[in-house]
Design an enzyme around this catalytic site. Structure first.
Site, PDB file in Angstrom:
ATOM      1  N   CYS A  88       0.861  -1.178   0.000  1.00  0.00           N
ATOM      2  CA  CYS A  88       0.000   0.000   0.000  1.00  0.00           C
ATOM      3  C   CYS A  88       0.901   1.232   0.000  1.00  0.00           C
ATOM      4  O   CYS A  88       1.692   1.423   0.936  1.00  0.00           O
ATOM      5  CB  CYS A  88      -0.915  -0.016   1.221  1.00  0.00           C
ATOM      6  N   GLY A  89       0.783   2.035  -1.045  1.00  0.00           N
ATOM      7  CA  GLY A  89       1.655   3.207  -1.178  1.00  0.00           C
ATOM      8  C   GLY A  89       1.280   4.306  -0.211  1.00  0.00           C
ATOM      9  O   GLY A  89       2.137   4.824   0.523  1.00  0.00           O
ATOM     10  N   HIS A  90      -0.007   4.667  -0.180  1.00  0.00           N
ATOM     11  CA  HIS A  90      -0.394   5.743   0.751  1.00  0.00           C
ATOM     12  C   HIS A  90      -0.137   5.281   2.170  1.00  0.00           C
ATOM     13  O   HIS A  90       0.235   6.069   3.046  1.00  0.00           O
ATOM     14  CB  HIS A  90      -1.874   6.144   0.551  1.00  0.00           C
ATOM     15  N   HIS A 208      -8.561  -4.059  -7.974  1.00  0.00           N
ATOM     16  CA  HIS A 208      -8.588  -2.592  -8.005  1.00  0.00           C
ATOM     17  C   HIS A 208      -8.895  -2.150  -9.442  1.00  0.00           C
ATOM     18  O   HIS A 208      -8.311  -2.700 -10.385  1.00  0.00           O
ATOM     19  CB  HIS A 208      -7.237  -1.979  -7.632  1.00  0.00           C
ATOM     20  N   ASP A 234     -10.373   5.182  -3.221  1.00  0.00           N
ATOM     21  CA  ASP A 234      -9.157   5.759  -2.643  1.00  0.00           C
ATOM     22  C   ASP A 234      -9.231   7.276  -2.711  1.00  0.00           C
ATOM     23  O   ASP A 234      -9.430   7.836  -3.790  1.00  0.00           O
ATOM     24  CB  ASP A 234      -7.933   5.233  -3.412  1.00  0.00           C
ATOM     25  N   CYS A 238      -3.448   6.814  -4.935  1.00  0.00           N
ATOM     26  CA  CYS A 238      -3.151   5.381  -4.845  1.00  0.00           C
ATOM     27  C   CYS A 238      -1.703   5.092  -5.272  1.00  0.00           C
ATOM     28  O   CYS A 238      -1.375   5.156  -6.465  1.00  0.00           O
ATOM     29  CB  CYS A 238      -4.127   4.548  -5.672  1.00  0.00           C
ATOM     30  N   GLY A 239      -0.885   4.749  -4.298  1.00  0.00           N
ATOM     31  CA  GLY A 239       0.537   4.528  -4.584  1.00  0.00           C
ATOM     32  C   GLY A 239       0.789   3.313  -5.457  1.00  0.00           C
ATOM     33  O   GLY A 239       1.585   3.375  -6.408  1.00  0.00           O
ATOM     34  N   THR A 240       0.112   2.217  -5.154  1.00  0.00           N
ATOM     35  CA  THR A 240       0.320   1.023  -5.975  1.00  0.00           C
ATOM     36  C   THR A 240      -0.350   1.204  -7.348  1.00  0.00           C
ATOM     37  O   THR A 240       0.162   0.723  -8.358  1.00  0.00           O
ATOM     38  CB  THR A 240      -0.203  -0.240  -5.262  1.00  0.00           C
TER      39      THR A 240
HETATM   40  O1  PYC Z   1      -1.931   3.743  -1.973  1.00  0.00           O
HETATM   41  O2  PYC Z   1      -1.379   1.771  -2.753  1.00  0.00           O
HETATM   42  C1  PYC Z   1      -2.181   2.538  -2.235  1.00  0.00           C
HETATM   43  C2  PYC Z   1      -3.517   2.032  -1.873  1.00  0.00           C
HETATM   44  C3  PYC Z   1      -4.020   0.788  -2.104  1.00  0.00           C
HETATM   45  C4  PYC Z   1      -5.313   0.771  -1.585  1.00  0.00           C
HETATM   46  C5  PYC Z   1      -5.568   2.007  -1.041  1.00  0.00           C
HETATM   47  N1  PYC Z   1      -4.447   2.764  -1.233  1.00  0.00           N
END
Ligand code: PYC
Length: 312
Positions: A88-90, A208, A234, A238-240
């Site tokens: 999870c990036g965030h 996703h 999100d 979303c980082g990923t």
């Molecule tokens: O930021 O990767 C992310 C992420 C995945 C699901 C919610 N945020």
């Protein structure tokens, strides 16, 4: 009464709840094995921490565990209203800022282990974190999907630490007022993917869906809307998901290694992303900010009929 101590942060509007004490002990070993122990033996704790009445569908949480790599500061397992995330990036940005607020880390470079690999991050000592994600790649390009109620949709399947179906959809209205319609589009796409048997590598479920439109701020490259596995959207870019997008952009020759991609979320919050190619693998970097919103002790009263949260 069981007590679990947490620090809450938000990254571009998306919450992360970091368990700092009182969480389940998973016994060490590879993070994917620890994730399985969590799911098999402590899934009620997952629900108690993120679901109502203590949390909500949008909440993502992080359990800090024993790392596998001696150079890592922790293992981290991210989880949400319905289960567990690969990465999870965030959430990584939230974990870094939460640990910084406790004085457990200072400005500098660190590494965490996740079930899908090691993630390095650079913390500025305040609110900004730049993470170097697990390798990302486009798995399938230009997949045509017939979506009931919508028609034909074309998108890419890509990995950025989770599986994504990415669709360029510039004609949509990416405002908060239009969230119900965006949710509806993403839900239909997700159902159609399942029905058509379209998956990621080794039949992995694509959980996703990410839509891309024009940015509201001309200084940015794009605005997105991301549907998460438990049907929350999100609030951050979303980082990923941005990592998956970067892999697709690179594959299409739309960005070059080192070039900055400015990804706006549906709220207008921003991640800056770029890629490096190392040993033939695409390594995305994501930079964003998080802020602490609370420090709390969650109380789990065995007399409470909803002590372990409301599962949907
Ligand atoms: O930021 O990767 C992310 C992420 C995945 C699901 C919610 N945020």
């Amino acid at each position: 009464m069981r007590e679990i101590q947490v620090i809450d942060t938000h990254t571009g509007g998306e919450p992360t709840r970091v368990i700092i004490a009182g969480g389940p002990q998973l016994g060490g070993g590879p993070l994917e094995a620890q994730r399985k122990v969590f799911a098999a033996n402590f899934d009620d704790v997952r629900s108690a921490v993120v679901n109502e009445p203590r949390g909500s569908d949008v909440m993502v949480a992080a359990l800090l565990t024993e790392p596998v790599d001696s150079t890592s500061i922790a293992g981290v397992i991210f989880f949400n209203n319905i289960g567990y995330l690969g990465m999870c990036g965030h959430g990584t940005i939230g974990v870094a800022v939460a640990l910084g607020s406790l004085g457990r880390i200072q400005a500098g470079k660190y590494k965490i282990d996740t079930p899908v690999g090691g993630v390095e991050f650079d913390y500025d000592g305040k609110n900004r974190v730049r993470l170097e994600n697990v390798p990302a790649y486009r798995y399938a390009a230009g997949i045509k999907l017939n979506v009931p109620g919508i028609g034909d949709v074309t998108g890419d399947v890509a990995w950025g630490g989770n599986w994504f179906f990415l669709v360029d959809w510039p004609e949509e209205n990416y405002s908060l007022a239009n969230v119900p319609a965006l949710m509806d589009v993403c839900r239909r796409i997700r159902m159609a993917l399942g029905k058509a048997g379209i998956t990621g590598h080794q039949h992995a479920e694509i959980d996703h869906v990410e839509l891309f439109g024009r940015p509201f701020n001309a200084a940015n490259n794009s605005r997105n809307f991301v549907l998460c596995p438990g049907y929350a959207y999100d609030r951050s870019p979303c980082g990923t998901g941005t990592s998956a997008k970067l892999a697709c952009l690179l594959a299409d020759g739309k960005i070059q290694p080192g070039e900055i991609w400015r990804q706006e979320s549906i709220l207008g919050s921003l991640f800056e992303g770029s890629v490096t190619v190392r040993d033939g693998r695409i390594i995305p970097s994501i930079s964003g900010t998080a802020y602490v919103t609370g420090k709390a002790t969650l109380l789990l009263d065995p007399a409470d009929p909803f002590v372990m949260g409301i599962r949907t």
